[in-house]
Design a protein around this motif. Structure first.
Motif, PDB file in Angstrom:
ATOM      1  N   ARG A  76      -1.000  -2.099  13.252  1.00 41.54           N
ATOM      2  CA  ARG A  76      -2.433  -1.938  13.496  1.00 41.54           C
ATOM      3  C   ARG A  76      -2.916  -0.585  12.940  1.00 41.54           C
ATOM      4  O   ARG A  76      -3.934  -0.506  12.265  1.00 41.54           O
ATOM      5  CB  ARG A  76      -2.691  -2.015  15.006  1.00 41.54           C
ATOM      6  CG  ARG A  76      -4.136  -2.294  15.340  1.00 41.54           C
ATOM      7  CD  ARG A  76      -4.376  -2.310  16.835  1.00 41.54           C
ATOM      8  NE  ARG A  76      -3.354  -3.053  17.578  1.00 41.54           N
ATOM      9  CZ  ARG A  76      -3.075  -2.839  18.857  1.00 41.54           C
ATOM     10  NH1 ARG A  76      -3.713  -1.930  19.539  1.00 41.54           N
ATOM     11  NH2 ARG A  76      -2.160  -3.545  19.470  1.00 41.54           N
ATOM     12  N   LEU A  77      -2.146   0.469  13.203  1.00 38.25           N
ATOM     13  CA  LEU A  77      -2.524   1.807  12.747  1.00 38.25           C
ATOM     14  C   LEU A  77      -2.576   1.869  11.217  1.00 38.25           C
ATOM     15  O   LEU A  77      -3.483   2.461  10.645  1.00 38.25           O
ATOM     16  CB  LEU A  77      -1.527   2.844  13.265  1.00 38.25           C
ATOM     17  CG  LEU A  77      -1.719   3.267  14.715  1.00 38.25           C
ATOM     18  CD1 LEU A  77      -0.490   4.001  15.233  1.00 38.25           C
ATOM     19  CD2 LEU A  77      -2.945   4.162  14.838  1.00 38.25           C
ATOM     20  N   SER A 103      -6.253   2.715   9.878  1.00 41.20           N
ATOM     21  CA  SER A 103      -6.542   4.128   9.591  1.00 41.20           C
ATOM     22  C   SER A 103      -6.633   4.359   8.082  1.00 41.20           C
ATOM     23  O   SER A 103      -6.037   3.622   7.301  1.00 41.20           O
ATOM     24  CB  SER A 103      -5.467   5.015  10.203  1.00 41.20           C
ATOM     25  OG  SER A 103      -4.253   4.657   9.627  1.00 41.20           O
ATOM     26  N   LYS A 104      -7.414   5.441   7.741  1.00 41.46           N
ATOM     27  CA  LYS A 104      -7.691   5.630   6.305  1.00 41.46           C
ATOM     28  C   LYS A 104      -6.505   6.225   5.564  1.00 41.46           C
ATOM     29  O   LYS A 104      -5.916   5.601   4.723  1.00 41.46           O
ATOM     30  CB  LYS A 104      -8.922   6.521   6.162  1.00 41.46           C
ATOM     31  CG  LYS A 104     -10.199   5.736   6.473  1.00 41.46           C
ATOM     32  CD  LYS A 104     -11.424   6.470   5.973  1.00 41.46           C
ATOM     33  CE  LYS A 104     -12.674   5.819   6.534  1.00 41.46           C
ATOM     34  NZ  LYS A 104     -13.037   6.371   7.872  1.00 41.46           N
ATOM     35  N   LYS A 114      -5.732  11.318  16.903  1.00 41.10           N
ATOM     36  CA  LYS A 114      -6.978  10.627  17.245  1.00 41.10           C
ATOM     37  C   LYS A 114      -6.853   9.117  16.945  1.00 41.10           C
ATOM     38  O   LYS A 114      -7.258   8.280  17.752  1.00 41.10           O
ATOM     39  CB  LYS A 114      -8.122  11.235  16.427  1.00 41.10           C
ATOM     40  CG  LYS A 114      -9.461  11.064  17.056  1.00 41.10           C
ATOM     41  CD  LYS A 114     -10.498  11.859  16.306  1.00 41.10           C
ATOM     42  CE  LYS A 114     -11.808  11.106  16.375  1.00 41.10           C
ATOM     43  NZ  LYS A 114     -12.621  11.254  15.214  1.00 41.10           N
ATOM     44  N   ASP A 115      -6.269   8.826  15.780  1.00 43.85           N
ATOM     45  CA  ASP A 115      -6.067   7.401  15.430  1.00 43.85           C
ATOM     46  C   ASP A 115      -5.249   6.710  16.508  1.00 43.85           C
ATOM     47  O   ASP A 115      -5.589   5.609  16.948  1.00 43.85           O
ATOM     48  CB  ASP A 115      -5.297   7.270  14.106  1.00 43.85           C
ATOM     49  CG  ASP A 115      -6.099   7.755  12.923  1.00 43.85           C
ATOM     50  OD1 ASP A 115      -7.334   7.612  12.963  1.00 43.85           O
ATOM     51  OD2 ASP A 115      -5.494   8.290  11.978  1.00 43.85           O
ATOM     52  N   VAL A 146       0.871  -1.186   0.000  1.00 43.47           N
ATOM     53  CA  VAL A 146       0.000   0.000   0.000  1.00 43.47           C
ATOM     54  C   VAL A 146       0.910   1.239   0.000  1.00 43.47           C
ATOM     55  O   VAL A 146       2.064   1.156   0.424  1.00 43.47           O
ATOM     56  CB  VAL A 146      -0.920   0.049   1.258  1.00 43.47           C
ATOM     57  CG1 VAL A 146      -1.925  -1.075   1.250  1.00 43.47           C
ATOM     58  CG2 VAL A 146      -0.108   0.036   2.551  1.00 43.47           C
ATOM     59  N   PRO A 147       0.396   2.393  -0.500  1.00 46.65           N
ATOM     60  CA  PRO A 147       1.233   3.603  -0.478  1.00 46.65           C
ATOM     61  C   PRO A 147       1.611   3.952   0.964  1.00 46.65           C
ATOM     62  O   PRO A 147       0.814   3.718   1.886  1.00 46.65           O
ATOM     63  CB  PRO A 147       0.335   4.685  -1.068  1.00 46.65           C
ATOM     64  CG  PRO A 147      -0.849   3.983  -1.622  1.00 46.65           C
ATOM     65  CD  PRO A 147      -0.934   2.619  -1.046  1.00 46.65           C
ATOM     66  N   VAL A 148       2.798   4.517   1.140  1.00 46.10           N
ATOM     67  CA  VAL A 148       3.273   4.827   2.497  1.00 46.10           C
ATOM     68  C   VAL A 148       2.339   5.829   3.166  1.00 46.10           C
ATOM     69  O   VAL A 148       1.987   6.855   2.586  1.00 46.10           O
ATOM     70  CB  VAL A 148       4.715   5.387   2.463  1.00 46.10           C
ATOM     71  CG1 VAL A 148       5.176   5.786   3.858  1.00 46.10           C
ATOM     72  CG2 VAL A 148       5.649   4.359   1.863  1.00 46.10           C
ATOM     73  N   LYS A 149       1.874   5.502   4.368  1.00 46.31           N
ATOM     74  CA  LYS A 149       0.986   6.398   5.102  1.00 46.31           C
ATOM     75  C   LYS A 149       1.835   7.288   6.015  1.00 46.31           C
ATOM     76  O   LYS A 149       2.729   6.798   6.702  1.00 46.31           O
ATOM     77  CB  LYS A 149      -0.004   5.597   5.942  1.00 46.31           C
ATOM     78  CG  LYS A 149      -1.055   4.908   5.090  1.00 46.31           C
ATOM     79  CD  LYS A 149      -2.144   4.296   5.942  1.00 46.31           C
ATOM     80  CE  LYS A 149      -3.147   3.599   5.045  1.00 46.31           C
ATOM     81  NZ  LYS A 149      -4.160   2.866   5.794  1.00 46.31           N
ATOM     82  N   ALA A 150       1.497   8.587   5.995  1.00 44.16           N
ATOM     83  CA  ALA A 150       2.296   9.523   6.808  1.00 44.16           C
ATOM     84  C   ALA A 150       1.726   9.601   8.218  1.00 44.16           C
ATOM     85  O   ALA A 150       0.516   9.444   8.425  1.00 44.16           O
ATOM     86  CB  ALA A 150       2.274  10.890   6.161  1.00 44.16           C
ATOM     87  N   PHE A 151       2.607   9.837   9.174  1.00 45.00           N
ATOM     88  CA  PHE A 151       2.187  10.058  10.560  1.00 45.00           C
ATOM     89  C   PHE A 151       2.263  11.557  10.824  1.00 45.00           C
ATOM     90  O   PHE A 151       3.303  12.180  10.569  1.00 45.00           O
ATOM     91  CB  PHE A 151       3.129   9.330  11.527  1.00 45.00           C
ATOM     92  CG  PHE A 151       2.829   7.872  11.678  1.00 45.00           C
ATOM     93  CD1 PHE A 151       3.082   6.985  10.655  1.00 45.00           C
ATOM     94  CD2 PHE A 151       2.289   7.380  12.870  1.00 45.00           C
ATOM     95  CE1 PHE A 151       2.802   5.628  10.794  1.00 45.00           C
ATOM     96  CE2 PHE A 151       2.001   6.028  13.028  1.00 45.00           C
ATOM     97  CZ  PHE A 151       2.262   5.150  11.982  1.00 45.00           C
ATOM     98  N   GLU A 152       1.173  12.148  11.305  1.00 40.17           N
ATOM     99  CA  GLU A 152       1.228  13.569  11.666  1.00 40.17           C
ATOM    100  C   GLU A 152       2.207  13.733  12.833  1.00 40.17           C
ATOM    101  O   GLU A 152       2.261  12.855  13.710  1.00 40.17           O
ATOM    102  CB  GLU A 152      -0.158  14.052  12.090  1.00 40.17           C
ATOM    103  CG  GLU A 152      -1.077  14.224  10.899  1.00 40.17           C
ATOM    104  CD  GLU A 152      -2.447  14.736  11.300  1.00 40.17           C
ATOM    105  OE1 GLU A 152      -2.691  14.952  12.515  1.00 40.17           O
ATOM    106  OE2 GLU A 152      -3.274  14.890  10.400  1.00 40.17           O
ATOM    107  N   PRO A 153       2.956  14.864  12.862  1.00 38.04           N
ATOM    108  CA  PRO A 153       3.954  15.029  13.942  1.00 38.04           C
ATOM    109  C   PRO A 153       3.347  14.842  15.332  1.00 38.04           C
ATOM    110  O   PRO A 153       3.967  14.245  16.212  1.00 38.04           O
ATOM    111  CB  PRO A 153       4.450  16.454  13.744  1.00 38.04           C
ATOM    112  CG  PRO A 153       4.175  16.760  12.305  1.00 38.04           C
ATOM    113  CD  PRO A 153       2.987  15.961  11.898  1.00 38.04           C
TER     114      PRO A 153
END
Ligand code: ATP
Ligand code: MG
Length: 452
Positions: free
Chosen positions: A394-395, A399-400, A406-407, A363-370
């Motif tokens: 899990r995240l 997560s979308k 919040k996630d 899947v495309p790399v998902k970013a983590f908000e700081p």
């Protein structure tokens, strides 16, 4: 057809024969016959050349050593009784120089006992003089099989090792220190004891040491001493001979043999039984092992790395761990700290695992908000890096798009809350056993003071 043309055709034909011959010779298995008796050398040469082996001769032990240093052979046939250097000494020297090279001893009637002894010390087999043709050829073929099996194994290991790159993530000062220790100790032969809580990366450190060592072309064999029942651990480590116990239907090499010339990783060594500890100690002292139910001593050359989450000093005091073995193993001690003691590594670890997991799931790399990463620095992470990795997985699955605070709060329910007073007390104990002992101690003191 002109004469010149015929001559050219002949030359081409001649070259093709020579090439074919060279090709055959290059690929023919090569045997070195070492015997001071010219007659025996000639007889063996005739038989073996007829069987399409390439044969070379050495007239004594010294000549043998010179030849072995200069060229590679598939099998050595070695006379036991020779002037200058005795066959047994020559075998020791050959095995020290080329441990994988099968040596077949030739013995006269008078030295059968020595021949048997030589097999115990590591010779592949022996044949009697005058050599029985069938027995000779079968022995040579078996020795060749062993030799080519080893070569195949080496090619396979090279392929596996080439693929794997062990990466230790984290630039906290303590991790930098661990990485520089690994750099220094890996190329040495020093035994290493890795200590740390569950999931801190002990196995990763062991794999890194092996990868950076001169043994990295050979296997890293892992044994989880805690996962193997105590009655099976000896056979697992040292192998067994067929029929040595009820379920031993076949002879089997143990982990020590499999790790020959490589590294043996004894994981959870604190859980090894005392009787297995005694045998491991002997193997380390003598560099020899004997399979369960066998009487042949097998030379092994392994580097040991051990790991544990237990405090072995306390285990020694309780009589659960041999002190002499501890000192043999803990030449270098590497302590891998818990994740809560290096939380500054978390952002880098999150990025590392996110990239890896997204790749695995394609899947495309998902970013983590700081702020989400900051949230991930709050828990206590009692399961250390393994737990963090699971949470990231899990995240990513649940997560979308990008991962928000919040996630983290929603999905990280399994993670423990920040350290409280009771956590600080619990942190002092590595195992449940230690905690139980502490509670028992507290009760005893209380009972004592109530009684007064
Ligand atoms: N510094 C690190 N960088 C990247 N990945 C790591 C790091 N430390 C540990 N890991 C990963 O975390 C997981 C757990 O590590 P590992 O199995 O080496 O821990 P361990 O201390 O041997 O655990 P246990 O005590 O449960 O056997 C593995 O997937 C490993 O690759
Ligand atoms: Mg482990």
């Amino acid at each position: 057809m002109s004469n010149v043309y015929i001559l050219r055709l002949f030359v081409i034909y001649w070259h093709s024969i020579c090439d074919l011959d060279n090709y055959k010779i290059k690929d023919m298995p090569k045997i070195l016959i070492v015997d001071d008796d010219k007659g025996i050398r000639q007889t063996l040469r005739d038989i073996l050349e007829f069987e399409k082996y390439k044969v070379e001769e050495a007239v004594d032990g010294l000549d043998c050593m010179v030849k072995i240093k200069q060229a590679s052979y598939d099998v050595v046939i070695l006379d036991i009784k020779m002037p200058k250097m005795d066959g047994m000494d020559v075998m020791d020297k050959v095995r020290a120089l080329r441990p994988d090279l099968p040596v077949v001893m030739i013995s006269g009637h008078g030295n059968i006992d020595t021949a048997v002894e030589s097999v115990k010390k590591g010779a592949f087999d022996f044949i009697q003089k005058p050599p029985d043709l069938n027995r000779l050829l079968i022995t040579i073929r078996n020795a060749m099989d062993k030799s080519s099996l080893i070569t195949d194994k080496k090619v396979l290991i090279k392929k596996i090792n080439r693929k794997e790159v062990v990466e230790i993530v984290g630039d906290s000062s303590v991790m930098k220190e661990i990485k520089s220790t690994i750099e220094v100790i890996a190329p040495t032969e020093a035994r290493v004891m890795i200590h740390g809580e569950n999931g801190t990366g002990k196995e990763l450190v062991a794999r890194k040491i092996h990868q950076e060592s001169g043994r990295n072309e050979q296997p890293l064999i892992e044994v989880n001493c805690a996962a193997i029942p105590s009655e099976l651990i000896e056979s697992e480590l040292f192998g067994h001979e067929k029929g040595s116990f009820t379920s031993a239907h076949k002879s089997r090499a143990g982990k020590f043999e499999l790790a020959h010339e490589g590294t043996l990783f004894l994981d959870e060594i604190g859980d090894m039984s005392l009787s297995a500890q005694a045998k491991v100690l002997r193997a380390l002292q003598e560099n020899r092992i004997t399979r369960v139910g066998g009487d042949k001593e097998i030379l092994v050359n392994v580097r040991i790395i051990a790991a544990t989450n237990k405090d072995l000093r306390k285990e020694i005091a309780k009589g659960n761990f041999r002190e002499d073995l501890y000192h043999r193993l803990a030449v270098i001690i590497v302590h891998v700290p818990s994740l809560r003691d290096r939380k500054e590594d978390i952002p880098q670890l999150v990025q590392h695992f996110a990239d890896k997991i997204c790749k695995e799931y394609n899947v495309p790399v998902k970013a983590f908000e700081p702020r989400a990463i900051k949230e991930l620095q709050k828990p206590n992470w009692s399961g250390n890096i393994r737990e963090l990795r699971n949470v990231i997985e899990r995240l990513i699955i649940l997560s979308k798009d990008s991962i928000t605070t919040k996630d983290v709060k929603n999905f990280v329910s399994g993670v423990q809350p920040p350290s409280t007073g009771i956590d600080k007390v619990l942190d002092k104990f590595d195992t449940l056993e230690q905690l139980q002992e502490y509670i028992a101690e507290v009760y005893k003191t209380r009972e004592h003071s109530y009684a007064r």
